[in-house]
Design an enzyme around this catalytic site. Structure first.
Site, PDB file in Angstrom:
ATOM      1  N   ASP A 142       4.084  -8.040   9.812  1.00  0.00           N
ATOM      2  CA  ASP A 142       3.548  -8.037   8.443  1.00  0.00           C
ATOM      3  C   ASP A 142       3.886  -9.341   7.701  1.00  0.00           C
ATOM      4  OD1 ASP A 142       2.261  -5.580   8.460  1.00  0.00           O
ATOM      5  OD2 ASP A 142       4.013  -4.476   7.771  1.00  0.00           O
TER       6      ASP A 142
ATOM      7  N   ALA B 181       9.358  -2.898  -3.970  1.00  0.00           N
ATOM      8  CA  ALA B 181      10.503  -2.986  -3.063  1.00  0.00           C
ATOM      9  C   ALA B 181      10.448  -1.830  -2.071  1.00  0.00           C
ATOM     10  CB  ALA B 181      11.812  -2.969  -3.844  1.00  0.00           C
TER      11      ALA B 181
ATOM     12  N   GLY C  93       8.395  -0.307   1.715  1.00  0.00           N
ATOM     13  CA  GLY C  93       8.320  -0.766   3.102  1.00  0.00           C
ATOM     14  C   GLY C  93       7.608  -2.103   3.251  1.00  0.00           C
TER      15      GLY C  93
ATOM     16  N   LYS D  72      -8.150   0.437   9.542  1.00  0.00           N
ATOM     17  CA  LYS D  72      -9.163  -0.498  10.065  1.00  0.00           C
ATOM     18  C   LYS D  72      -8.704  -1.101  11.399  1.00  0.00           C
ATOM     19  CE  LYS D  72     -11.537  -0.830   6.048  1.00  0.00           C
ATOM     20  NZ  LYS D  72     -12.581   0.159   5.936  1.00  0.00           N
TER      21      LYS D  72
ATOM     22  N   LYS E 298       7.289   3.213   9.796  1.00  0.00           N
ATOM     23  CA  LYS E 298       7.818   1.905  10.215  1.00  0.00           C
ATOM     24  C   LYS E 298       9.341   1.911  10.412  1.00  0.00           C
ATOM     25  CE  LYS E 298       3.981  -0.743   8.349  1.00  0.00           C
ATOM     26  NZ  LYS E 298       3.493  -1.759   7.420  1.00  0.00           N
TER      27      LYS E 298
HETATM   28  P1  NDP Z   1       5.961   2.358  -0.181  1.00  0.00           P
HETATM   29  O1  NDP Z   1       5.573   3.751  -0.501  1.00  0.00           O
HETATM   30  O2  NDP Z   1       7.027   2.098   0.812  1.00  0.00           O
HETATM   31  O3  NDP Z   1       6.440   1.616  -1.552  1.00  0.00           O
HETATM   32  C1  NDP Z   1       5.682   1.716  -2.725  1.00  0.00           C
HETATM   33  C2  NDP Z   1       6.157   0.695  -3.744  1.00  0.00           C
HETATM   34  O4  NDP Z   1       5.225   0.685  -4.843  1.00  0.00           O
HETATM   35  C3  NDP Z   1       7.528   0.985  -4.328  1.00  0.00           C
HETATM   36  O5  NDP Z   1       8.145  -0.239  -4.650  1.00  0.00           O
HETATM   37  C4  NDP Z   1       7.153   1.772  -5.609  1.00  0.00           C
HETATM   38  O6  NDP Z   1       8.121   1.694  -6.621  1.00  0.00           O
HETATM   39  C5  NDP Z   1       5.934   1.012  -6.046  1.00  0.00           C
HETATM   40  N1  NDP Z   1       5.012   1.777  -6.880  1.00  0.00           N
HETATM   41  C6  NDP Z   1       4.282   2.861  -6.522  1.00  0.00           C
HETATM   42  N2  NDP Z   1       3.505   3.266  -7.542  1.00  0.00           N
HETATM   43  C7  NDP Z   1       3.751   2.419  -8.579  1.00  0.00           C
HETATM   44  C8  NDP Z   1       3.251   2.321  -9.914  1.00  0.00           C
HETATM   45  N3  NDP Z   1       2.351   3.182 -10.389  1.00  0.00           N
HETATM   46  N4  NDP Z   1       3.711   1.308 -10.702  1.00  0.00           N
HETATM   47  C9  NDP Z   1       4.622   0.425 -10.217  1.00  0.00           C
HETATM   48  N5  NDP Z   1       5.144   0.478  -8.966  1.00  0.00           N
HETATM   49  C10 NDP Z   1       4.711   1.460  -8.150  1.00  0.00           C
HETATM   50  O7  NDP Z   1       4.586   1.628   0.208  1.00  0.00           O
HETATM   51  P2  NDP Z   1       4.452   0.290   1.073  1.00  0.00           P
HETATM   52  O8  NDP Z   1       5.481  -0.669   0.605  1.00  0.00           O
HETATM   53  O9  NDP Z   1       4.410   0.618   2.517  1.00  0.00           O
HETATM   54  O10 NDP Z   1       2.971  -0.223   0.693  1.00  0.00           O
HETATM   55  C11 NDP Z   1       2.714  -0.924  -0.533  1.00  0.00           C
HETATM   56  C12 NDP Z   1       1.292  -1.470  -0.534  1.00  0.00           C
HETATM   57  O11 NDP Z   1       1.130  -2.501   0.432  1.00  0.00           O
HETATM   58  C13 NDP Z   1       0.222  -0.420  -0.202  1.00  0.00           C
HETATM   59  O12 NDP Z   1      -0.818  -0.576  -1.135  1.00  0.00           O
HETATM   60  C14 NDP Z   1      -0.239  -0.796   1.182  1.00  0.00           C
HETATM   61  O13 NDP Z   1      -1.602  -0.459   1.378  1.00  0.00           O
HETATM   62  C15 NDP Z   1      -0.063  -2.305   1.156  1.00  0.00           C
HETATM   63  N6  NDP Z   1       0.100  -2.882   2.517  1.00  0.00           N
HETATM   64  C16 NDP Z   1      -0.830  -3.787   2.940  1.00  0.00           C
HETATM   65  C17 NDP Z   1      -0.723  -4.366   4.184  1.00  0.00           C
HETATM   66  C18 NDP Z   1      -1.765  -5.355   4.625  1.00  0.00           C
HETATM   67  O14 NDP Z   1      -1.812  -5.688   5.821  1.00  0.00           O
HETATM   68  N7  NDP Z   1      -2.579  -5.880   3.733  1.00  0.00           N
HETATM   69  C19 NDP Z   1       0.386  -4.051   5.110  1.00  0.00           C
HETATM   70  C20 NDP Z   1       1.339  -3.116   4.548  1.00  0.00           C
HETATM   71  C21 NDP Z   1       1.169  -2.555   3.302  1.00  0.00           C
HETATM   72  P3  NDP Z   1       9.370   2.739  -6.649  1.00  0.00           P
HETATM   73  O15 NDP Z   1      10.379   2.174  -5.696  1.00  0.00           O
HETATM   74  O16 NDP Z   1       9.816   2.716  -8.055  1.00  0.00           O
HETATM   75  O17 NDP Z   1       8.832   4.072  -6.195  1.00  0.00           O
END
Ligand code: NDP
Length: 272
Positions: A105, A131, A133, A16, A66
């Site tokens: 962020d 935990a 990005g 967006k 990132k």
């Molecule tokens: P990453 O891929 O870096 O990390 C994903 C995280 O989610 C990990 O901690 C992972 O755990 C966990 N995870 C994934 N699937 C599951 C599940 N089914 N059950 C439990 N834990 C799960 O993604 P990001 O950190 O970059 O993004 C995370 C969210 O934040 C996204 O939805 C993104 O859209 C949102 N976001 C929103 C922003 C905004 O401006 N509103 C800005 C940035 C991000 P594990 O380590 O065990 O794999």
């Protein structure tokens, strides 16, 4: 002269950011052009180099680049250094050789929670799920507000432990999901990507109270399983639209030196 910006990611079609920055530029009467760039995996550096050769002034960076953007910057803000990831690059100097890296962020999330939603983080018991990005990007900014508890829980516990260890000396601590306390928290943040597939990260209804704020960083997915659980437990709920608008407003400030108001952009994104 029109100044050139973009957002880079993979995938990128859903972003967006072009809509948001076009709205900011209209409001401030700035002449900018803002593109979406799909970079092939492993080609972040080459793709941004090419964009800079076109005279670009800056770029927003999203998943999964990132950490590569952090390595690409020649100069970093303290908040970017603290989280080890960059979502905003500004190109400067005579021939665009200076690459300034920032991460907006964290301030985006904390501004949305404290200013738009009016919920103080100072003294609050905060539980952050995830935990990855996004969690790395916001942990420092949340801790700057001095919550009384900052608990981090993640499916892969070692990653939560590593994130908490980055902030040793603060009250950040990693908790294992099977040891998730049954007590309520004041603010529960879903920083996992579980909502992308409408899955529920491990959290219990007893973690929410009627005064709690449940915040899902995901946006554009309607009421996620996390927000539904929270609402049924009586908590107030919010998705990540406000954070998205606030992190963009801070990036606009980094690039253009002016502060934009976000209310109309948040309303536009909410109606979409
Ligand atoms: P990453 O891929 O870096 O990390 C994903 C995280 O989610 C990990 O901690 C992972 O755990 C966990 N995870 C994934 N699937 C599951 C599940 N089914 N059950 C439990 N834990 C799960 O993604 P990001 O950190 O970059 O993004 C995370 C969210 O934040 C996204 O939805 C993104 O859209 C949102 N976001 C929103 C922003 C905004 O401006 N509103 C800005 C940035 C991000 P594990 O380590 O065990 O794999």
């Amino acid at each position: 002269m029109t100044h050139l910006y973009a957002v880079i990611g993979n995938p990128i079609a859903q972003s967006k950011s072009p809509l948001i920055h076009a709205a900011f530029a209209r409001e401030m009467r700035h002449d900018i052009s803002y593109e979406r760039i799909l970079a092939p995996l492993g080609k972040f550096r080459e793709t941004v180099d090419e964009f800079r050769r076109r005279g670009a002034r800056g770029i927003n960076v999203t998943v999964p680049f990132k950490f590569e953007a952090f390595a690409y910057a020649t100069d970093l803000t303290d908040r970017a250094k603290a989280c080890g990831a960059v979502n905003t690059l500004r190109f400067g100097g005579e021939d665009g050789e200076e690459i300034f890296g920032d991460n907006t962020d964290g301030i985006g999330l904390t501004r949305d929670i404290t200013e738009n939603l009016g919920v103080p983080i100072a003294g609050a018991r905060v539980l952050m799920l995830g935990a990855g990005g996004a969690a790395y990007g916001v942990a420092g900014a949340l801790l700057d507000h001095q919550p009384s508890i900052f608990a981090i829980a993640n499916r892969t516990h070692e990653k939560a432990a590593q994130l908490a260890a980055k902030y040793s000396g603060t009250n950040a601590r990693a908790i294992t999901l099977d040891n998730l306390p049954s007590q309520p928290f004041d603010i529960i943040i879903n920083a996992t990507s579980a909502s992308l597939s409408d899955e529920l990260p491990l959290v219990s209804p007893s973690n929410f109270a009627t005064h709690s704020l449940a915040y899902d960083m995901m946006y554009g997915k309607g009421e996620t399983a996390f927000l539904k659980l929270a609402r049924h437990a009586g908590a107030r709920t919010a998705d990540g639209v406000g954070m998205l608008a606030e992190q963009a407003a801070e990036a606009f400030y980094v690039w253009r030196g002016v502060r934009v108001k976000t209310a109309s952009v948040i309303a536009m994104l909410t109606q979409e």
